[in-house]
Design a protein around this motif. Structure first.
Motif, PDB file in Angstrom:
ATOM      1  N   ARG A  38      -3.927  -5.289  -6.059  1.00 26.14           N
ATOM      2  CA  ARG A  38      -4.115  -6.673  -6.474  1.00 26.14           C
ATOM      3  C   ARG A  38      -2.813  -7.496  -6.550  1.00 26.14           C
ATOM      4  N   PRO A  39      -1.727  -6.939  -7.114  1.00 27.03           N
ATOM      5  CA  PRO A  39      -0.494  -7.756  -7.149  1.00 27.03           C
ATOM      6  C   PRO A  39      -0.009  -8.126  -5.757  1.00 27.03           C
ATOM      7  N   GLY A  40      -0.132  -7.181  -4.842  1.00 31.74           N
ATOM      8  CA  GLY A  40       0.267  -7.453  -3.460  1.00 31.74           C
ATOM      9  C   GLY A  40      -0.594  -8.537  -2.846  1.00 31.74           C
ATOM     10  N   ILE A  41      -1.887  -8.454  -3.108  1.00 35.36           N
ATOM     11  CA  ILE A  41      -2.806  -9.452  -2.565  1.00 35.36           C
ATOM     12  C   ILE A  41      -2.473 -10.835  -3.125  1.00 35.36           C
ATOM     13  N   ALA A  42      -2.186 -10.881  -4.415  1.00 35.26           N
ATOM     14  CA  ALA A  42      -1.848 -12.170  -5.037  1.00 35.26           C
ATOM     15  C   ALA A  42      -0.644 -12.797  -4.350  1.00 35.26           C
ATOM     16  N   THR A  43       0.360 -11.975  -4.074  1.00 35.09           N
ATOM     17  CA  THR A  43       1.552 -12.496  -3.408  1.00 35.09           C
ATOM     18  C   THR A  43       1.214 -13.022  -2.011  1.00 35.09           C
ATOM     19  N   VAL A  44       0.414 -12.262  -1.267  1.00 31.53           N
ATOM     20  CA  VAL A  44       0.049 -12.702   0.076  1.00 31.53           C
ATOM     21  C   VAL A  44      -0.775 -13.994   0.002  1.00 31.53           C
ATOM     22  N   VAL A  45      -1.690 -14.078  -0.977  1.00 25.19           N
ATOM     23  CA  VAL A  45      -2.518 -15.274  -1.119  1.00 25.19           C
ATOM     24  C   VAL A  45      -1.637 -16.502  -1.349  1.00 25.19           C
ATOM     25  N   ILE A  46      -0.723 -16.398  -2.294  1.00 26.90           N
ATOM     26  CA  ILE A  46       0.136 -17.537  -2.612  1.00 26.90           C
ATOM     27  C   ILE A  46       0.986 -17.926  -1.406  1.00 26.90           C
ATOM     28  N   PHE A  47       1.592 -16.929  -0.787  1.00 28.52           N
ATOM     29  CA  PHE A  47       2.444 -17.239   0.353  1.00 28.52           C
ATOM     30  C   PHE A  47       1.647 -17.888   1.476  1.00 28.52           C
ATOM     31  N   GLN A  48       0.491 -17.303   1.770  1.00 32.83           N
ATOM     32  CA  GLN A  48      -0.310 -17.813   2.874  1.00 32.83           C
ATOM     33  C   GLN A  48      -0.836 -19.217   2.560  1.00 32.83           C
ATOM     34  N   PHE A  90       0.826  -1.205   0.000  1.00 32.40           N
ATOM     35  CA  PHE A  90       0.000   0.000   0.000  1.00 32.40           C
ATOM     36  C   PHE A  90       0.861   1.257   0.000  1.00 32.40           C
ATOM     37  N   GLU A  91       2.044   1.151   0.605  1.00 27.00           N
ATOM     38  CA  GLU A  91       2.895   2.346   0.647  1.00 27.00           C
ATOM     39  C   GLU A  91       3.364   2.762  -0.744  1.00 27.00           C
ATOM     40  N   THR A  92       3.359   1.829  -1.680  1.00 22.94           N
ATOM     41  CA  THR A  92       3.789   2.184  -3.032  1.00 22.94           C
ATOM     42  C   THR A  92       2.688   2.904  -3.810  1.00 22.94           C
ATOM     43  N   LEU A  93       1.454   2.912  -3.292  1.00 19.84           N
ATOM     44  CA  LEU A  93       0.354   3.555  -4.008  1.00 19.84           C
ATOM     45  C   LEU A  93       0.314   5.051  -3.661  1.00 19.84           C
ATOM     46  N   PRO A  94      -0.075   5.902  -4.633  1.00 17.86           N
ATOM     47  CA  PRO A  94      -0.033   7.350  -4.397  1.00 17.86           C
ATOM     48  C   PRO A  94      -1.119   7.818  -3.431  1.00 17.86           C
ATOM     49  N   ASP A  95      -0.763   8.830  -2.602  1.00 17.30           N
ATOM     50  CA  ASP A  95      -1.716   9.403  -1.652  1.00 17.30           C
ATOM     51  C   ASP A  95      -2.779  10.257  -2.340  1.00 17.30           C
ATOM     52  N   GLU A  96      -2.447  10.760  -3.523  1.00 19.58           N
ATOM     53  CA  GLU A  96      -3.341  11.715  -4.185  1.00 19.58           C
ATOM     54  C   GLU A  96      -4.737  11.131  -4.402  1.00 19.58           C
ATOM     55  N   LEU A  97      -4.771   9.832  -4.716  1.00 17.50           N
ATOM     56  CA  LEU A  97      -6.061   9.187  -4.957  1.00 17.50           C
ATOM     57  C   LEU A  97      -6.953   9.278  -3.728  1.00 17.50           C
ATOM     58  N   ILE A  98      -6.333   9.056  -2.570  1.00 18.62           N
ATOM     59  CA  ILE A  98      -7.099   9.086  -1.326  1.00 18.62           C
ATOM     60  C   ILE A  98      -7.609  10.491  -1.070  1.00 18.62           C
TER      61      ILE A  98
END
Lengths: 311, 290
Positions: free
Chosen positions: B206-216, B175-183
């Motif tokens: 989504r890419p981050g979630i995919a990684t967490v899903v696979i790892f978990q 999430f830290e890689t996503l821009p604050d401007e959108l928020i």
């Protein structure tokens, strides 16, 4: 959920303008609340309770009897504990060295971008996705004295004299377990080192080559120093996995023969949940050992952090 | 001086004749030998599982004849499908719980401001290196007093609780890689905090979630210590404790043992080969915890 809450909040927004920061704060706490609750229940409280239990004598029924540091002083005179501690440290040190050096060398090798290196990497990584239990059972079959593949291979090469029951011999049991651990982790650490190698600027090697540095010099003067961070991560991971090793040894030998491969994890598990038939569970004593494992992990982490910061 | 003379021919041959260099041939031989040694145990396992039960002690690497008998027996006698479904159910529910809560919390730690944020975060992270054996006894007692011992629900709760800190750490990083401007833009439009997370930030992560899903998924599917300790009824067991218990029970029938192992290895290897990139990302990141 979102469909229902979103419009409601949107309507509230204008009048609540006075405190958007306050609302954000509330949202922040609400969002982390589930994690904090789960953490408190399944990590925090058990940890505190472990600390307390390690100061008691208890078989799991009735009330734990507070005995202060008695368990720890008993540990000092427990030869099995010392043996398990020694084995844990030997296992940890050996796997730290082997599981760092071998994958690093192999990564340097594969990083040259030879044809088919992706295929090699894929195949080498396969053991890393297999669970430690499956790995343990598989290698138990491999090491079997009667028809295990290892003895079969030795016989095929005319070395049948060396064939024996690898896991039943106190001399070979630890090296045999270390070999399995190396087999299981090689692909994983290889991939981590490959990722590290990709981060090294290739012009460094070009410059070195122009200066007349050979392959070995390039390895020791560019690759090794540039990989320092990755190496320290791999060392920490190996140290942690070594100190808390359990699954593989529990499955393959159960700590035997005659405590020959006992590590702290298998010893405390046997004391708590009874490996010996009819043995009374010694939960207090077992948690005291788990506190020793915990302290070893903490000390190890701190030492590693210190060393890698200095570098 | 000497460097010049040795360099000149090397640069000259460069691309076309590279394959013929002896160093390269030796390197390839070494790689092939090493890979073969690494793959050999798995190959041998498959071959063992295909032997007829009476051919186990037969000499030679290759079975005399190929028989799927062991697979049939593992499937029926051991109730392999039942345990497989136990594993799948436990793993899917754990992944769902971990991803949902870790995404929510990770977002909060990455993008929202509130007092004591950093201390709370540090406390959660300090236990990342915690050995499972250090808390297995109190977890056993805790589930027992909650009457959740020996239930799949209890095991799932323990999995979620012990996995959340690391998953949250990964999600925060993404999430830290996503821009604050959108928020900020969404807030100006009067969007609620949860709606911002759910509708805007979550799809982007989504890419981050995919990684967490696979790892978990990997981590839970392969977990042994808690499953072995907190579930006592054999029929409720996921695959890992079942395979462990087979060693004592069926050690005389190696083909059945080998067949069960193969059936456990194949699904995860297939998933790995198909999703290699995410797998490697999940494991290299995930390695920090394991």
């Amino acid at each position: 959920m979102a469909v229902l809450t979103a419009p409601a909040q949107r309507e509230q927004a204008p009048p609540a303008r006075r405190g958007p920061a306050a609302r954000r704060r509330t949202a922040g706490y609400l969002f982390i609340l589930p994690i904090v609750v789960f953490f408190a229940f399944f990590v925090g409280y058990p940890l505190v309770r472990s600390l307390y239990l390690s100061l008691t004598q208890w078989s799991g029924y009735g009330r734990p009897k507070f005995v202060g540091l008695l368990n720890f002083s008993q540990l000092l005179g427990d030869p099995v504990f010392w043996q398990a501690l020694r084995t844990t440290l030997i296992f940890t040190a050996s796997t730290m060295i082997l599981q760092t050096a071998l994958p690093m060398l192999l990564a340097v090798f594969l990083h040259r971008g030879w044809k088919g290196s992706v295929v090699f990497r894929t195949l080498l990584f396969v053991p890393a996705v297999i669970s430690l239990v499956v790995t343990g059972v598989l290698w138990q079959l491999m090491y079997d004295s009667k028809f295990g593949a290892l003895n079969g291979v030795l016989r095929a090469f005319g070395l049948g004299g060396l064939a024996h029951d690898w896991l039943a011999d106190p001399v070979t049991v630890i090296p045999a377990l270390i070999l399995v651990s190396v087999w299981q982790t090689l692909g994983l650490y290889l991939v981590i080192f490959l990722a590290g190698l990709q981060g090294i600027d290739p012009t460094l090697y070009e410059a070195a080559r122009i200066d007349g540095a050979g392959g070995r010099q390039q390895f020791f003067h560019i690759t090794v120093p540039m990989l320092r961070r990755v190496t320290s991560v791999v060392l920490v991971l190996n140290m942690m996995n070594g100190l808390k090793t359990f699954d593989l040894i529990f499955v393959m030998t159960g700590g035997g023969p005659n405590h020959g491969s006992e590590v702290l994890g298998t010893y405390l598990y046997g004391l708590a949940f009874g490996s010996g038939a009819g043995a009374t569970p010694a939960l207090g004593y077992a948690t005291a050992i788990s506190m020793v494992v915990l302290v070893l992990c903490m000390v190890g982490t701190v030492v590693q952090l210190r060393l890698s910061k200095r570098g | 001086m000497t460097a010049d003379t040795s360099l000149a021919p090397r640069l000259a041959v460069s691309a076309p004749r590279r394959l013929l260099r002896p160093g390269r041939v030796l390197g390839y031989l070494f790689l092939i030998a090493l890979t073969a040694a690494m793959v050999f145990p798995l190959l041998w396992l498959v071959l063992t599982s295909l032997r007829p039960a009476d051919d186990v002690f037969g000499a030679g690497l290759l079975p005399r004849e190929i028989s799927f008998d062991a697979y049939v027996r593992a499937w029926t006698q051991l109730d392999y499908p039942g345990h497989f479904l136990n594993s799948l159910g436990i793993t899917l529910l754990t992944v769902l719980g971990v991803v949902a809560l870790a995404a929510l919390g990770g977002y909060s730690f990455a993008k929202l401001e509130f007092p004591f944020k950093e201390p709370i975060y540090v406390v959660l992270l300090v236990t990342l290196m915690l050995p499972a054996t250090a808390i297995v006894v109190p977890l056993f007692l805790e589930l027992r007093s909650l009457e959740l011992l020996n239930t799949r629900q209890g095991l799932i709760l323990v999995y979620i609780g012990t996995s959340l800190p690391f998953a949250m750490f990964l999600m925060r990083a993404f999430f830290e890689t996503l821009p604050d401007e959108l928020i900020q833009a969404a807030r100006v439009d009067g969007c609620g905090e949860f709606a911002i997370f759910w509708r805007i930030m979550l799809p982007l992560a989504r890419p981050g979630i995919a990684t967490v899903v696979i790892f978990q998924f990997m981590h839970t599917w392969n977990e042994f210590l808690f499953a072995q300790t907190l579930l006592q009824t054999p029929s409720r067991h996921p695959l890992q404790p079942v395979l462990y218990s087979l060693v004592g029970e069926y050690s005389t029938d190696w083909t059945i043992l080998a067949a069960s192992l193969v059936m456990t290895i194949v699904p995860i290897v297939v998933v790995y080969v198909r999703m290699q990139r995410q797998f490697v990302a999940g494991l290299t990141l995930g390695a920090v915890k394991d």
